[in-house]
Enzyme design. Structure first.
Site, short mmCIF file in Angstrom:
data_model
loop_
_atom_site.label_atom_id
_atom_site.label_comp_id
_atom_site.label_asym_id
_atom_site.label_seq_id
_atom_site.Cartn_x
_atom_site.Cartn_y
_atom_site.Cartn_z
N SER A 26 30.97 26.34 28.68
CA SER A 26 31.56 25.19 28.38
C SER A 26 30.77 23.95 29.22
O SER A 26 30.16 24.31 30.13
CB SER A 26 33.02 24.71 28.56
N ASP A 72 40.28 42.16 40.55
CA ASP A 72 39.71 43.19 41.31
C ASP A 72 39.95 44.66 40.61
O ASP A 72 40.93 44.79 40.11
CB ASP A 72 40.14 43.16 42.74
#
Length: 826
Positions: free
Chosen positions: A266, A341
């Protein structure tokens, strides 16, 4: 013979009549679901009359006596125009696509069931504040009012797709809206793929120091050298596994999982009054997502009790995600915050139902989940969780290539929260009257993490919102590669305070901008991320913002639509420096002459990725071939993971940063190739590819012919004949690294197809708020027979906008219809 001829005429005539009747019948049934915007309807669930005024672009302006009634009207309007899109997104996050589409979506359902996002959304309903709870309930009631109307009046099942995929539609629930918010987190997340890619590349490279070349840190202060992946996890067979490629991500138009390089992006930029010609603040925003028909964005105006709010909504969610009110403008960009993670969980060799934790062996949490499949037997999954998060099978994301024997992979991710208050942040943002209130309102954002650009009457600000995991400074991989799940130092310690999220208020320069670029230079674990989304567009934005002392709405529009590639301007002088105007003149028709012609065109090119020019295609094909030649011999099949050009890598190689020019030598060959050799060979290979596909008249090439915006219907777009009516294809300028970003597909037979970009553009001027403008890339309606299915597409392609006005008289002046919703008698 005459009799045979007469019978043939009768048969042919009968077939024509039957075809006409069939087409007429299909059209009649499909057209039954076209919304009637000019009507009066009695509904349950509102306290007073609601009015939905649709302006000449079919943007609904919704008025009601209470905010709850306005949210009801938004739910009704969304369901009128985007019902199929809404229920498809709901099925996606529920992991129930296969009930409709059969085996082709089973892989998507399996992965979504393992994340279990819908169950987490149900639990998150209770975590919302009172105002958001009211909005959720009222919005759901509005959607269900439209469903009741469809069933009662036989309105073509609500959408033409329903005739091809006839399945029951359950009533809308508040949890559905929260779940679609979580689905957006899926579409914007690239952390998992990034970790796996880094691990695979680490295992494939002959020298671990080369990892800093192919996957470099964003220029600026770096971090201490990381170990290679093989030293983090056990398993001698990993190097062999890493060279293979599994199925990776589900390959389907319905897949919410972004391909590498196509995660959210964006642009957002703002100017303070001191840098505005009009003396008011300016703000521009164009969030980038994968293109579809219809676009994910839906324009709407909500007239709340404290004033109007107008901008881009997402069907299924009761809030304006990017837009403005009377008091405030806001825009969003992807922050690329490392919010996930991957862990390697060791399985107990004596009991496969257990995994290692810091305190010893522990049983997996398990649950059975049954996936119903159209025309097939159901499939039963065993879902497993560890303390870190859900266990994913090796078949997803190529996890099997980095998972050692005796281990399984799990993920911890902020989107897996069961008290997700992100929707509360979105609703409360609409009520903020200034920058400080907006920052306070969005403290409860969880996932996805976003960069929030703000402007009120006299202040501009930037704030990264969303939960930022607190990692131990001793984390084995610093979150950049999978790590051992049973080590306490690898596990999250919680969430960092919101005050640690990057924030800038009233900068001295008077200008703020973000293109997913690096925003802070802080040491791990306060670093936000190592994998920033942009290293290129920000340089062009800086130049445009610095080129004027003061800006206007039009200069902001010009920046949004800018198609000059900083990347091309940087790389071409490097890779072509020894090739420009060299060699003996070559006769026409020879490879040497074709190369000389291509170099002549590129030498005179200013880097503008204009759809009408040949140079962008020559450049794009050259650097793609160049990168592949540089990495193929070192990475082998892993090179296929690099579907998009890595500009910083190529720049490092040709500037020989830290000896990176070693990539130019083909290690399997006896000669020592130079970077000039590789650049020339790559250009020749690119020109051969271009000639075979488009001919060798380079000047007749046109970038827009290959860089078409592929706004395809996810479910009907592959059906023969029908696809020509439902897919919206348009020649476009721009490229992977231009401000008017048109990210290319990168693979397959059409690698330069424009598949990811600004589905919404908005520019807000607070000196004259009603001069603000916005646009989406298709149209408001999701019905292919509606004139509003693609009526905004040509405006969008030409860089035009429609007014973003809160003037009720203007909305009524050329309305395409006014819907009156009255409370039904008790």
């Amino acid at each position: 013979m005459r009799r045979v001829f007469r019978w043939l005429l009768r048969i042919a005539g009968g077939m024509i009549i039957l075809s006409v009747l069939t087409v007429s019948g299909v059209y009649y049934l499909a057209s039954r679901s076209l919304p009637d915007y000019d009507k009066t309807l009695s509904v349950k669930g509102i306290s007073a009359p609601v009015e939905i005024v649709r302006d000449n672009a079919n943007v609904p302006h919704i008025f009601g006596k209470s905010d709850a009634d306005v949210y009801f009207g938004l739910g009704y309007a969304h369901a009128q125009d985007r019902l199929w899109q809404m229920i498809t997104m709901r099925r996606t996050v529920q992991g129930r696509l296969s009930e409709v589409f059969g085996m082709r979506t089973l892989a998507i359902d399996k992965l979504m069931r393992r994340y279990d996002l819908y169950a987490l959304a149900i639990k998150s309903v209770a975590a919302q504040d009172a105002r958001t709870t009211t909005a959720l309930n009222a919005y759901a009631a509005g959607v269900n009012a439209r469903l009741d109307e469809i069933n009662r009046d036989a309105l073509g099942r609500g959408a033409p797709e329903m005739f091809l995929f006839n399945v029951p539609v359950a009533p809308w629930q508040p949890a559905d809206s929260i779940a679609i918010g979580k689905l957006m987190a899926v579409q914007l997340s690239g952390s998992l793929s990034s970790e796996i890619e880094r691990a695979r590349v680490s295992l494939a490279l002959p020298d671990r120091k080369m990892l800093a070349d192919i996957l470099p840190d964003v220029p600026g202060k770096g971090i201490a050298e990381l170990p290679d992946y093989a030293s983090l996890v056990p398993g001698e067979e990993l190097n062999r596994f890493a060279q293979s490629s599994g199925p990776g991500l589900p390959d389907s138009p319905l897949s919410p999982f972004p391909a590498p390089g196509l995660e959210g992006a964006s642009n957002a930029f703002a100017a303070a009054p001191s840098r505005s010609a009009s003396g008011g603040t300016l703000l521009a925003n164009d969030p980038h997502l994968g293109f579809t028909a219809p676009t994910i964005w839906y324009l709407a105006r909500l007239e709340l009790q404290q004033g109007g709010v107008i901008g881009g909504t997402i069907p299924g969610i009761p809030s304006v995600l990017t837009g403005r009110s009377h008091f405030l403008g806001w825009g969003l960009t992807s922050s690329y915050l490392d919010d996930l993670d991957v862990y390697m969980e060791e399985i107990n060799p004596e009991n496969t139902e257990e995994y290692r934790t810091p305190d010893g062996w522990k049983r997996f949490k398990t649950r059975k989940s049954i996936i119903e499949i159209k025309d097939e037997a159901p499939v039963t999954l065993t879902l497993r969780w560890t303390d870190n998060g859900p266990v994913l099978p090796g078949s997803h994301y190529n996890l099997d290539t980095v998972t050692p024997p005796g281990y399984v992979a799990s993920v911890n991710w902020t989107a897996l929260s069961d008290h997700d208050t992100t929707l509360t942040a979105g609703v409360e943002l609409m009520y903020a009257r200034n920058v400080q209130q907006a920052i306070e309102a969005t403290k409860v954002q969880i996932a996805p993490s976003q960069n929030l650009m703000l402007a009120d009457a006299d202040t501009i600000a930037f704030k990264t919102i969303g939960a930022m995991p607190e990692r131990d400074p001793a984390h084995d991989s610093q979150g950049r590669m999978p790590s051992l799940g049973w080590r306490a130092e690898n596990r999250w310690k919680g969430i960092l305070p919101n005050a640690d999220n990057p924030e800038i208020i009233s900068p001295e320069s008077g200008i703020l901008g973000n293109t997913n670029n690096k925003t802070v230079d802080r040491p791990f674990p306060y670093h936000v991320t190592f994998d920033w989304g942009d290293t290129q567009r920000i340089h062009r934005l800086q130049r445009l913002m610095q080129s004027r002392q003061v800006h206007t709405r039009d200069s902001f529009i010009e920046a949004q639509l800018d198609t000059v590639s900083f990347t091309a301007r940087t790389l071409l002088p490097l890779i072509g420096k020894d090739l420009w105007f060299t060699g003996e003149p070559a006769p026409k028709g020879t490879p040497e002459r074709l190369r000389q012609d291509a170099l002549t065109l590129l030498a005179e090119w200013n880097g503008e990725m204009n759809e009408h020019m040949p140079e962008p295609l020559i450049y794009a094909a050259w650097v793609a071939a160049l990168q592949d030649r540089l990495i193929r011999d070192e990475l082998g099949p892993v090179a296929d993971d690099f579907t998009h050009v890595q500009p910083v890598f190529i720049e490092r190689v040709f500037r020989d940063v830290d000896g990176a020019s070693r990539w130019c030598d083909i290690i399997q060959s006896t000669p020592v190739e130079t970077c000039t050799d590789i650049a020339r060979q790559s250009l020749d290979a690119a020109l051969i590819w271009i000639s075979e596909r488009y001919g060798d008249n380079l000047e007749s090439l046109r970038w827009g012919d290959v860089h078409q915006a592929a706004q395809d219907h996810p479910t009907l777009g592959n059906i023969p004949i029908l696809r020509y009516f439902v897919n919206i294809r348009q020649s476009t300028s721009g490229g992977d690294n231009t401000l008017m970003r048109g990210a290319t597909k990168g693979t397959g037979s059409d690698p330069y197809l424009n598949v990811h970009g600004a589905g919404y553009r908005g520019v807000y001027d607070f000196a004259d708020p009603d001069s603000s403008v916005f646009i989406t890339s298709t149209g408001q309606s999701g019905h292919p027979l509606s004139r509003h299915y693609d009526d905004l597409a040509q405006l969008w392609r030409r860089g035009e906008y429609i007014p973003m006005s809160l003037d009720t008289a203007l909305a009524r002046a050329a309305a395409v219809g006014i819907t009156h919703l009255n409370p039904a008698a008790p």
